[in-house]
Motif scaffolding. Structure first.
Motif, short mmCIF file in Angstrom:
data_model
loop_
_atom_site.label_atom_id
_atom_site.label_comp_id
_atom_site.label_asym_id
_atom_site.label_seq_id
_atom_site.Cartn_x
_atom_site.Cartn_y
_atom_site.Cartn_z
N TRP A 3 9.62 -37.56 17.08
CA TRP A 3 8.34 -38.02 16.55
C TRP A 3 7.44 -36.87 16.12
O TRP A 3 6.71 -36.99 15.13
CB TRP A 3 7.64 -38.91 17.57
N GLY A 4 7.47 -35.77 16.85
CA GLY A 4 6.66 -34.60 16.47
C GLY A 4 7.06 -34.08 15.10
O GLY A 4 6.21 -33.78 14.26
N ASN A 5 8.36 -33.98 14.86
CA ASN A 5 8.85 -33.52 13.56
C ASN A 5 8.49 -34.50 12.45
O ASN A 5 8.19 -34.09 11.33
CB ASN A 5 10.36 -33.30 13.59
N LEU A 6 8.52 -35.78 12.77
CA LEU A 6 8.15 -36.79 11.78
C LEU A 6 6.68 -36.62 11.37
O LEU A 6 6.34 -36.67 10.19
CB LEU A 6 8.38 -38.20 12.34
N VAL A 7 5.82 -36.39 12.35
CA VAL A 7 4.40 -36.21 12.06
C VAL A 7 4.18 -34.94 11.23
O VAL A 7 3.41 -34.93 10.26
CB VAL A 7 3.57 -36.18 13.37
N SER A 8 4.89 -33.85 11.56
CA SER A 8 4.81 -32.62 10.75
C SER A 8 5.29 -32.87 9.33
O SER A 8 4.72 -32.37 8.36
CB SER A 8 5.64 -31.49 11.37
N SER A 9 6.35 -33.64 9.20
CA SER A 9 6.91 -33.96 7.88
C SER A 9 5.92 -34.75 7.03
O SER A 9 5.87 -34.56 5.81
CB SER A 9 8.22 -34.74 8.02
N GLY A 43 2.27 -31.36 17.62
CA GLY A 43 2.68 -30.66 18.84
C GLY A 43 2.43 -31.48 20.09
O GLY A 43 3.25 -31.52 21.02
N TYR A 44 1.29 -32.17 20.12
CA TYR A 44 0.96 -33.03 21.26
C TYR A 44 2.01 -34.12 21.42
O TYR A 44 2.50 -34.36 22.53
CB TYR A 44 -0.44 -33.64 21.04
N ILE A 45 2.37 -34.76 20.31
CA ILE A 45 3.37 -35.83 20.36
C ILE A 45 4.73 -35.29 20.79
O ILE A 45 5.41 -35.89 21.62
CB ILE A 45 3.46 -36.55 18.99
N ALA A 46 5.09 -34.11 20.27
CA ALA A 46 6.37 -33.50 20.66
C ALA A 46 6.41 -33.22 22.16
O ALA A 46 7.41 -33.47 22.83
CB ALA A 46 6.62 -32.23 19.85
N ARG A 47 5.30 -32.71 22.70
CA ARG A 47 5.26 -32.43 24.14
C ARG A 47 5.29 -33.71 24.96
O ARG A 47 6.01 -33.80 25.96
CB ARG A 47 4.02 -31.59 24.49
N THR A 49 6.55 -36.61 24.16
CA THR A 49 7.83 -37.32 24.04
C THR A 49 9.00 -36.43 24.47
O THR A 49 10.15 -36.78 24.29
CB THR A 49 8.06 -37.82 22.60
N ASN A 50 8.65 -35.27 25.02
CA ASN A 50 9.66 -34.32 25.51
C ASN A 50 10.66 -33.96 24.41
O ASN A 50 11.86 -33.90 24.65
CB ASN A 50 10.38 -34.90 26.73
N SER A 51 10.14 -33.73 23.20
CA SER A 51 11.02 -33.43 22.07
C SER A 51 10.62 -32.14 21.35
O SER A 51 10.77 -32.01 20.14
CB SER A 51 11.03 -34.61 21.09
N VAL A 52 10.08 -31.18 22.11
CA VAL A 52 9.71 -29.89 21.55
C VAL A 52 10.98 -29.13 21.19
O VAL A 52 11.91 -29.02 22.02
CB VAL A 52 8.87 -29.06 22.55
N THR A 53 11.05 -28.63 19.96
CA THR A 53 12.22 -27.86 19.52
C THR A 53 11.75 -26.63 18.75
O THR A 53 10.62 -26.59 18.24
CB THR A 53 13.13 -28.69 18.59
N ALA A 57 8.69 -26.31 15.86
CA ALA A 57 7.66 -25.26 15.79
C ALA A 57 7.64 -24.63 14.40
O ALA A 57 6.58 -24.38 13.83
CB ALA A 57 7.90 -24.21 16.87
N LYS A 58 8.83 -24.39 13.85
CA LYS A 58 8.91 -23.82 12.50
C LYS A 58 8.42 -24.81 11.46
O LYS A 58 7.72 -24.44 10.51
CB LYS A 58 10.34 -23.39 12.19
N LEU A 59 8.77 -26.07 11.63
CA LEU A 59 8.33 -27.11 10.70
C LEU A 59 6.80 -27.20 10.71
O LEU A 59 6.17 -27.34 9.65
CB LEU A 59 8.96 -28.45 11.09
N ASP A 60 6.19 -27.11 11.89
CA ASP A 60 4.74 -27.12 12.01
C ASP A 60 4.12 -25.95 11.25
O ASP A 60 3.16 -26.12 10.50
CB ASP A 60 4.34 -27.08 13.49
#
Length: 174
Positions: A3-9, A43-47, A49-53, A57-60
């Protein structure tokens, strides 16, 4: 699904649409606001949902660079401010590029730190677009440049002194 990557996208996809509208128009502000809100929450969503990668971070960072570049392209021609501000912005940009080169040379990756001062700098840049009609542009940009210079120098010092890459370091002073 990350979900974090989706939001960055979402930020990366929407940012170019800013260029389709007049600077500071309602449509401009809607797209700009959605992009900035996505930057706050990815970043908040990634943390949460335990999906930090590392990829996330690079996508952000890529999303931040794309959004900032597009906003600069969109609004700076509409603004009038002294040459010293342009030179100052260029100096900050050069410091940031030097930091990225150092990161690449030391760690063979592309990254920017998520320090407290970088987050505050991002917030100041975010609100600039909303405040510019109400505050003298030169004074506002001088204040932002002071803080952003500090932030850029702090990141450069961290990269020069660090033995390992820690994207979530709070900073030298926080």
């Amino acid at each position: 699904m990350n979900w974090g990557n989706l939001v960055s996208s979402i930020r990366i996809i929407l940012a170019p649409f800013i260029l389709l509208f007049a600077p500071f128009s309602i449509e401009f502000f809607i797209i700009y606001s959605v992009c900035c809100i996505s930057d706050i929450f990815d970043g908040y969503i990634a943390r949460k949902t335990n999906s930090v990668t590392e990829f996330g971070a690079k996508l952000d960072t890529i999303g931040d660079i794309i959004l900032l570049s597009i906003v600069i392209i969109a609004i700076f021609p509409a603004l009038s401010f002294p040459l010293f501000i342009w030179i100052w912005i260029l100096i900050i940009f050069v410091i940031r590029i030097i930091s990225m080169i150092i990161v690449y040379c030391k760690y063979k990756t592309f990254a920017m730190l998520h320090t407290t001062s970088n987050k505050i700098s991002g917030f100041l840049l975010f609100i600039f677009v909303y405040l510019y009609p109400f505050i003298n542009t030169t004074i506002l940009l001088t204040f932002i440049c002071i803080f952003t210079t500090f932030s850029a120098i702090e990141e450069l010092i961290i990269h020069l002194k660090s033995k390992k890459l820690d994207l979530d370091i709070k900073g030298l002073f926080f």
